[in-house]
Design an enzyme around this catalytic site. Structure first.
Site, short mmCIF file in Angstrom:
data_model
loop_
_atom_site.label_atom_id
_atom_site.label_comp_id
_atom_site.label_asym_id
_atom_site.label_seq_id
_atom_site.Cartn_x
_atom_site.Cartn_y
_atom_site.Cartn_z
N ARG A 285 -38.15 -66.35 21.85
CA ARG A 285 -38.24 -67.26 20.71
C ARG A 285 -39.14 -68.45 20.97
O ARG A 285 -39.40 -69.25 20.07
CB ARG A 285 -36.84 -67.76 20.34
CG ARG A 285 -35.94 -66.68 19.85
CD ARG A 285 -34.61 -67.24 19.48
NE ARG A 285 -34.72 -68.08 18.30
CZ ARG A 285 -34.26 -67.73 17.10
NH1 ARG A 285 -33.68 -66.59 16.93
NH2 ARG A 285 -34.40 -68.53 16.08
N LYS B 112 -41.00 -65.52 18.20
CA LYS B 112 -40.44 -64.42 17.43
C LYS B 112 -39.99 -64.85 16.03
O LYS B 112 -40.13 -64.11 15.07
CB LYS B 112 -39.25 -63.85 18.21
CG LYS B 112 -38.64 -62.61 17.60
CD LYS B 112 -39.55 -61.42 17.77
CE LYS B 112 -39.03 -60.18 17.11
NZ LYS B 112 -40.10 -59.18 16.99
N GLU C 226 -52.94 -60.30 18.26
CA GLU C 226 -51.86 -61.12 18.83
C GLU C 226 -51.54 -60.74 20.27
O GLU C 226 -51.09 -61.59 21.04
CB GLU C 226 -50.60 -61.11 17.95
CG GLU C 226 -49.83 -59.82 17.92
CD GLU C 226 -48.52 -59.96 17.10
OE1 GLU C 226 -48.17 -59.01 16.41
OE2 GLU C 226 -47.87 -61.01 17.19
N TRP D 95 -40.75 -73.83 21.87
CA TRP D 95 -42.08 -73.51 21.32
C TRP D 95 -42.58 -74.81 20.75
O TRP D 95 -42.02 -75.33 19.78
CB TRP D 95 -41.95 -72.43 20.25
CG TRP D 95 -43.25 -71.92 19.74
CD1 TRP D 95 -44.02 -70.93 20.28
CD2 TRP D 95 -43.94 -72.36 18.56
NE1 TRP D 95 -45.13 -70.74 19.50
CE2 TRP D 95 -45.12 -71.59 18.44
CE3 TRP D 95 -43.67 -73.31 17.57
CZ2 TRP D 95 -46.03 -71.75 17.41
CZ3 TRP D 95 -44.59 -73.48 16.54
CH2 TRP D 95 -45.74 -72.70 16.47
N CYS E 110 -37.69 -72.07 18.65
CA CYS E 110 -37.13 -72.32 19.97
C CYS E 110 -35.78 -71.62 20.06
O CYS E 110 -35.27 -71.11 19.08
CB CYS E 110 -36.96 -73.81 20.18
SG CYS E 110 -38.39 -74.78 19.71
N ASN F 184 -33.39 -77.32 17.55
CA ASN F 184 -34.37 -76.43 16.94
C ASN F 184 -34.65 -76.95 15.54
O ASN F 184 -33.72 -77.41 14.86
CB ASN F 184 -33.82 -75.01 16.78
CG ASN F 184 -33.88 -74.22 18.06
OD1 ASN F 184 -34.34 -74.72 19.08
ND2 ASN F 184 -33.40 -73.00 18.00
N GLY F 185 -35.88 -76.79 15.08
CA GLY F 185 -36.23 -77.23 13.74
C GLY F 185 -37.22 -78.37 13.81
O GLY F 185 -37.86 -78.59 14.85
N GLU G 120 -52.24 -53.89 9.85
CA GLU G 120 -51.22 -54.03 10.90
C GLU G 120 -51.83 -53.76 12.28
O GLU G 120 -51.50 -54.44 13.25
CB GLU G 120 -50.05 -53.08 10.60
CG GLU G 120 -48.91 -53.10 11.59
CD GLU G 120 -48.27 -54.48 11.82
OE1 GLU G 120 -48.56 -55.43 11.08
OE2 GLU G 120 -47.51 -54.60 12.79
N HIS H 292 -70.60 -54.43 2.56
CA HIS H 292 -70.77 -55.71 1.86
C HIS H 292 -70.69 -56.90 2.81
O HIS H 292 -70.49 -58.03 2.36
CB HIS H 292 -69.72 -55.85 0.75
CG HIS H 292 -69.82 -54.79 -0.30
ND1 HIS H 292 -70.90 -54.68 -1.15
CD2 HIS H 292 -69.01 -53.74 -0.61
CE1 HIS H 292 -70.74 -53.64 -1.95
NE2 HIS H 292 -69.60 -53.05 -1.64
C1 F6R Z 1 -46.46 -59.90 14.23
C2 F6R Z 1 -45.29 -60.67 13.93
C3 F6R Z 1 -45.39 -61.75 12.93
C4 F6R Z 1 -44.18 -61.72 12.01
C5 F6R Z 1 -44.20 -62.90 11.04
C6 F6R Z 1 -43.05 -62.84 10.06
O1 F6R Z 1 -46.20 -58.94 15.18
O2 F6R Z 1 -44.26 -60.43 14.49
O3 F6R Z 1 -46.55 -61.66 12.19
O4 F6R Z 1 -44.20 -60.52 11.31
O5 F6R Z 1 -44.13 -64.10 11.75
O6 F6R Z 1 -41.82 -62.82 10.72
P1 F6R Z 1 -40.50 -62.36 9.99
O7 F6R Z 1 -40.61 -60.92 9.71
O8 F6R Z 1 -39.39 -62.69 10.93
O9 F6R Z 1 -40.44 -63.15 8.72
#
Ligand code: F6R
Length: 593
Positions: free
Chosen positions: A27, A588, A485, A77, A2, A103-104, A478, A501
């Site tokens: 966020r 994020k 997503e 969030w 959040c 937050n948390g 990736e 397989h």
């Molecule tokens: C995908 C994405 C997430 C982050 C993951 C780790 O696009 O953004 O998969 O890579 O949540 O986040 P960080 O790098 O902040 O630890």
């Protein structure tokens, strides 16, 4: 996860809160709300289960008591409790005097709530955060000092928190943090608080990050305490963000902007570290002990970047490397002589921080992060700054590329410093890194031409396969992650050799199969197997490919392939009407386990 913003300014706080919330929306965007002190000493709470834009409309439409310069805001969030207005922050105590954003996660919220309810406190939401309002209310009955009340309240919490507590009666504001990021800043316009310096960078040139156990009262002068003991106010740090870097400019969305920024980001990184990578001084400067093995610990896109770094390290130096999915760190058994490399763009990912709980006492930890003020950076023995600049799009793009380049350069530097490769080899590798900005630029240009048409051919597909081999495999992973997503379509990545397989059963007439074709000849067999079943193959490779974007690859594989993969995911999402900057259910910075 959040976002938190708070202001104590001399004019109306609401424009600051709303602007800050808009910058924090990436966020978390399940709901947003503000609580602002009114001129008569009460609090006006305005919340919306829609986006911050709707909150702005609600604020504009309000009438009543004038609002003052003291207010708090939150974008949520959802973790505890569904997405509805009563679960949106800010939360209040029984009387409406105390307002809190949090937050948390309060892990002992259940027993605390039961205890408070038994004492007559009325809860109106399902969220864990509400216990904080009532704990503060209870402490104020005994002593009217808000700072003490917040210290007493937080001492009863288990879990993680970044909190702002507003007392409308006294106009006092107290903040607290433990295992969740929070910064405070003094600016000409007043005091600001945010979970992310980017939210307040427009007004603040310096900031102070709270450490675990800190409780701080803002006001004429700041009162700072650490684990209940008064301490001097820490010296402020210059803000790493130029406010302009947070603006969209002419771009249609942040993801487009951040994809486009990649050649520039890589060029700056290479300029900054090339010489020090080639002569080993980049590694020596970190002050870490030598290592015999590496363990990469990360999640999501950062994990994929870690796979690339691990592949390069194995390929160049023959160093054994373990890949540890951070949330599964309990299962990892690391050998002696291991260096743990924790990768996280935010530096606040709870799974990564919890993984360190297991490793940090026994192994040296190198953090690779885009936030050198983060919890991860503070806990690591040494830090590598990705310097990708602020990334607002929830899907990681330029931070992936930056992580790969900084991580590979550091490993080259470690190998030359330890005598595992000679300086000529190191210089040759660094020369390869220097080519990357031009290669990434070309890949973006080619992809911009080819992708819209390709995407219209596969727009109706419900699932996608991504195939790669060897150094190409992390890029396939990736590509699949980005596509799922952003477009909410199923996407799976497989080593091409695994196709026969099992996953080949998924391939039917028109099934899209994206192949990272970096020139490994055995990929052709997989392509033929898919085509024979009517699959729709999209190759990202050299001349003659559907997206001819790749040149000869270095030990880090076809890094430029990530640009067409990002663009493919974005274009599909846009054609399907999805929000590419704020995909559903995601956030994020994932600060919960
Ligand atoms: C995908 C994405 C997430 C982050 C993951 C780790 O696009 O953004 O998969 O890579 O949540 O986040 P960080 O790098 O902040 O630890």
């Amino acid at each position: 996860m959040c976002g938190i913003i708070a202001a104590r300014v001399s004019d109306d706080a609401t424009p600051y809160l709303l602007d800050g919330l808009e910058r924090l929306e990436y966020r978390g965007y399940d709901s947003a709300g503000i609580a602002v002190r009114t001129a008569s000493g009460s609090t006006e709470v305005i919340r919306s289960v829609s986006r911050v834009g709707d909150l702005r409309t609600l604020v504009a439409a309000r009438s009543g008591d004038a609002l003052t310069g003291t207010g708090i805001g939150h974008t949520r969030w959802a973790t505890h409790g569904g997405v509805c207005e009563r679960n949106a922050h800010p939360h209040q105590d029984c009387s409406g005097r105390i307002s809190v954003v949090h937050n948390g996660i309060i892990e002992n919220a259940g027993p605390l709530r039961a205890m408070l309810e038994a004492q007559g406190h009325r809860f109106v939401s399902d969220v864990d955060s509400e216990v904080v309002t009532h704990l503060v209310e209870r402490a104020l009955v005994v002593d009217q000092d808000l700072m003490l009340a917040v210290q007493i309240a937080t001492a009863q919490l288990e879990g993680s928190w970044a909190l702002v507590v507003l007392d409308a009666r006294t106009n006092r504001m107290v903040v607290a943090a433990d295992r969740s990021p929070l910064v405070v800043a003094r600016a000409p316009r007043g005091d600001f608080v945010a979970s992310d310096i980017g939210a307040i960078a427009e007004w603040c040139e310096t900031f102070v990050a709270l450490r675990d156990g800190d409780v701080v009262e803002l006001g004429e002068s700041w009162n700072w305490s650490s684990n209940g003991v008064a301490v001097p106010v820490p010296f402020p740090t210059p803000s790493p963000f130029a406010a302009a870097a947070l603006d969209l400019g002419d771009h249609p969305d942040f993801m487009a902007k951040e994809i486009e920024e990649q050649p520039g980001v890589v060029a700056e990184i290479v300029e900054r570290i090339a010489a020090r990578a080639a002569d080993g001084s980049m590694w020596v400067g970190l002050g870490l002990p030598g290592f015999d093995r590496l363990a990469i610990v990360a999640c999501g896109t950062s994990l994929n970047a870690g796979q690339v770094i691990a592949t390069a390290l194995r390929g160049i130096g023959g160093i054994p490397t373990d890949i540890v999915v951070a949330s599964e760190a309990d299962q990892a058994v690391l050998g002696s002589g291991t260096l743990v490399v924790a990768i996280s763009q935010s530096g606040e990912t709870a799974d990564v921080l919890r993984a360190l709980d297991r490793f940090e006492d026994r192994f040296p930890v190198l953090a690779l992060t885009n936030n050198v003020h983060s919890s991860l950076a503070r806990r690591a023995d040494a830090v590598l700054d990705c310097q990708a600049g602020p990334e607002i799009g929830v899907a990681a793009t330029k931070t992936f590329t930056a992580q790969v380049v900084v991580g590979v350069a550091a490993m080259v530097s470690a190998l030359v410093a330890s005598g595992r490769i000679d300086r000529d080899r190191a210089r040759e590798l660094v020369a390869g890194l220097r080519e990357l900005p031009a290669r990434i630029t070309t890949a973006g240009q080619v992809a911009a031409d080819r992708i819209p048409l390709l995407v219209s051919s596969v727009r109706e597909a419900t699932g996608f396969l991504f195939l790669g081999r060897g150094v190409g495999l992390p890029y396939a992973a990736e590509g699949a992650l980005k596509l799922k997503e952003l477009s909410y379509r199923w996407a799976e990545a497989y080593p091409a050799g695994e196709l026969k397989h099992g996953p080949l059963a998924l391939v039917d007439e028109g099934t899209p199969v994206v192949v990272i074709d970096h020139g490994e000849h055995r990929l052709q067999a997989a392509i033929a197997e898919v085509r024979a079943r009517g699959g729709f193959v999209i190759t990202i490779g050299g001349p003659g490919s559907d997206i001819p974007a790749l040149g000869p690859t270095g030990p880090w594989g076809p890094l430029e392939a990530v640009v067409p993969l990002q663009m493919l995911a974005r274009e599909l999402a846009l054609q399907l009407g999805c929000d590419v900057d704020k995909p559903r259910n995601l956030a994020k910075s994932v600060t919960v386990e």
